[in-house]
Scaffold this active site. Structure first.
Site, PDB file in Angstrom:
ATOM      1  N   ASP A  48       0.884  -1.156   0.000  1.00  5.12           N
ATOM      2  CA  ASP A  48       0.000   0.000   0.000  1.00  5.12           C
ATOM      3  C   ASP A  48       0.927   1.212   0.000  1.00  5.12           C
ATOM      4  O   ASP A  48       1.785   1.331   0.866  1.00  5.12           O
ATOM      5  CB  ASP A  48      -0.849  -0.058   1.276  1.00  5.12           C
ATOM      6  CG  ASP A  48      -1.598   1.221   1.587  1.00  5.12           C
ATOM      7  OD1 ASP A  48      -1.058   2.331   1.363  1.00  5.12           O
ATOM      8  OD2 ASP A  48      -2.717   1.128   2.089  1.00  5.12           O
ATOM      9  N   GLU A 139     -12.246   4.505   6.617  1.00  2.64           N
ATOM     10  CA  GLU A 139     -11.761   4.414   7.986  1.00  2.64           C
ATOM     11  C   GLU A 139     -11.871   5.791   8.627  1.00  2.64           C
ATOM     12  O   GLU A 139     -12.189   6.759   7.955  1.00  2.64           O
ATOM     13  CB  GLU A 139     -10.314   3.910   8.012  1.00  2.64           C
ATOM     14  CG  GLU A 139      -9.363   4.757   7.173  1.00  2.64           C
ATOM     15  CD  GLU A 139      -7.974   4.166   7.070  1.00  2.64           C
ATOM     16  OE1 GLU A 139      -7.226   4.270   8.069  1.00  2.64           O
ATOM     17  OE2 GLU A 139      -7.633   3.610   6.026  1.00  2.64           O
TER      18      GLU A 139
END
Length: 175
Positions: A48, A139
């Protein structure tokens, strides 16, 4: 807090199954996930990356990474300035490039749709082609309120993912 984590995990699985047509299967032999023109075996190493990491992903490829999930956008005004280089580097290293958008829409379906449009235009602008995976990174942080109820939250996430799918990308929920 544990209840919220379990809910988000279940929501992620349901959203992925509903929007990508993935069916649950018994774990027997390693499964293969299809992406663009290549595939990666299940449980393969990937990375990521965002603007905090280098645009050169060759060290990750040498370490065994088979894919790179690159942050392409956030909200409706931020585009990762290194995304083009990170996607190009992933391709040059024979890694599958994928993208993600950091959501700030909380539980607003209308804002989720605007963010999806921005994520899609950002993905195209940085060289992530339709047919690639484009995830909604949902998130807490940067103003995203994850405590606005499960139904409004699920509806907003699904609205985002439907826009992504309609644009020809493969939607994922990344949480």
């Amino acid at each position: 807090m544990l209840f919220k984590k379990k809910f988000i995990t279940k929501l992620a699985c349901v959203a992925i199954f509903l929007t990508t047509g993935i069916a649950a299967v018994k774990a027997q032999a390693p499964q293969t996930v299809q992406a663009s023109t290549t595939s990666v075996a299940a449980r393969s190493l990937g990375i990521d990356v965002a603007s905090y990491q280098s645009a050169d992903l060759s060290a990750h490829a040498r370490s065994g990474a088979k894919f790179a999930v690159v942050k392409v956008s956030e909200g409706t005004s931020y585009r990762n300035p290194k995304a083009s280089g990170q996607i190009a580097s992933a391709r040059s290293q024979n890694m599958i490039p994928m993208g993600y958008h950091f959501a700030t829409f909380s539980a607003s379906t209308s804002v989720a749709k605007r963010e999806a449009n921005y994520a899609i235009s950002s993905a195209k602008a940085v060289g992530l082609n339709p047919g690639s995976y484009l995830a909604c990174d949902y998130e807490s942080g940067d103003g995203n309120n994850i405590n606005m109820g499960k139904n409004p939250t699920a509806n907003a996430i699904i609205a985002f993912m439907k826009k992504v799918k309609a644009a020809g990308y493969k939607p994922l929920l990344y949480a």
